[in-house]
Write an enzyme that holds these catalytic residues in place. Structure first.
Site, PDB file in Angstrom:
ATOM      1  N   SER A  15      59.886  20.470  33.642  1.00  0.00           N
ATOM      2  CA  SER A  15      59.560  21.390  34.732  1.00  0.00           C
ATOM      3  C   SER A  15      60.814  21.860  35.451  1.00  0.00           C
ATOM      4  O   SER A  15      60.965  23.056  35.741  1.00  0.00           O
ATOM      5  CB  SER A  15      58.608  20.722  35.721  1.00  0.00           C
ATOM      6  OG  SER A  15      57.366  20.422  35.128  1.00  0.00           O
ATOM      7  N   HIS A  41      59.223  23.073  42.587  1.00  0.00           N
ATOM      8  CA  HIS A  41      58.459  22.234  41.658  1.00  0.00           C
ATOM      9  C   HIS A  41      57.095  21.876  42.236  1.00  0.00           C
ATOM     10  O   HIS A  41      56.082  21.876  41.533  1.00  0.00           O
ATOM     11  CB  HIS A  41      59.245  20.960  41.355  1.00  0.00           C
ATOM     12  CG  HIS A  41      58.526  19.969  40.502  1.00  0.00           C
ATOM     13  ND1 HIS A  41      57.861  18.879  41.022  1.00  0.00           N
ATOM     14  CD2 HIS A  41      58.354  19.906  39.168  1.00  0.00           C
ATOM     15  CE1 HIS A  41      57.315  18.189  40.043  1.00  0.00           C
ATOM     16  NE2 HIS A  41      57.594  18.777  38.899  1.00  0.00           N
TER      17      HIS A  41
END
Length: 211
Positions: A15, A41
């Site tokens: 990610s 995130h």
């Protein structure tokens, strides 16, 4: 549809790689980069690369405060729950949320204020006992307004103010008040924010110390 084949333990790492890729050629301040990327995130919202505003060396000062075991005050139990307790307790710190306390509810009723306002008064009492605080405010603009009043009155001396409430009524204005203080701050300007963002910023600091 092409799905990435990735182990669960590698999802977060991947990610952050995607976040770095999508930021492209944009250069973030190295001191603030971990905080900005952690918030992106958490939210999948790249606007935070522009919205997050840092006073000079706010991250460094926040890290110094955490190393000393400075307690964190949140304005929601959601924000409190989102802070990594394992990392926090390694600092010797604690996180407090007074919003559901009976004395806070009583004080708010008697004064005709919000619980968020009354909970900041309770935090000021904690601070007066020699426990200067980090504030992580993700929901209540009235908490920020009261923090500003208490600072101006000399009753509160925060080590760091994380000012990221989400919403519409007085949210933008309350955040702008914090920008006028001579106190370290991390502010999400505009309407965006939330308890998850406040917790993410706390975790971004803690992970720099203990992850």
């Amino acid at each position: 549809m092409n799905l990435e084949q990735i182990l669960p333990a590698d999802i977060e790492k991947r990610s952050f790689e995607i976040i770095t890729e999508e930021l492209g050629s944009r250069i973030l301040d190295p001191e603030n980069e971990a905080v900005i990327k952690r918030v992106i995130h958490t939210t999948a919202d790249f606007d935070y690369a522009d919205n997050l505003t840092f006073s000079p060396h706010a991250v460094t000062k926040g890290l110094e405060a955490l190393r000393l075991g400075t307690p964190i005050i949140t304005d929601t139990n959601m924000g409190k729950a989102g802070i990594n307790k394992t990392a926090l307790h390694k600092t010797g710190s604690e996180v407090y949320c007074f919003m559901a306390d009976e004395d806070v509810a009583k004080a708010a009723r008697e004064a005709g204020t919000t619980r968020a306002t009354a909970s900041m008064d309770k935090a000021a009492a904690l601070s007066s006992q020699g426990k200067d605080c980090i504030f992580a405010i993700g929901n209540a603009p009235t908490a920020l307004i009261r923090i500003k009043e208490l600072v101006d009155q000399g009753k509160l001396h925060p080590k760091l103010i994380i000012a990221v409430p989400v919403g519409f009524v007085n949210v933008v204005q309350a955040k702008e008040l914090i920008l006028d203080l001579d106190i370290p701050y991390i502010v999400a300007r505009g309407r965006k924010g939330g308890s998850n963002v406040a917790a993410a910023i706390c975790n971004a600091l803690l992970y720099q110390l203990y992850i």
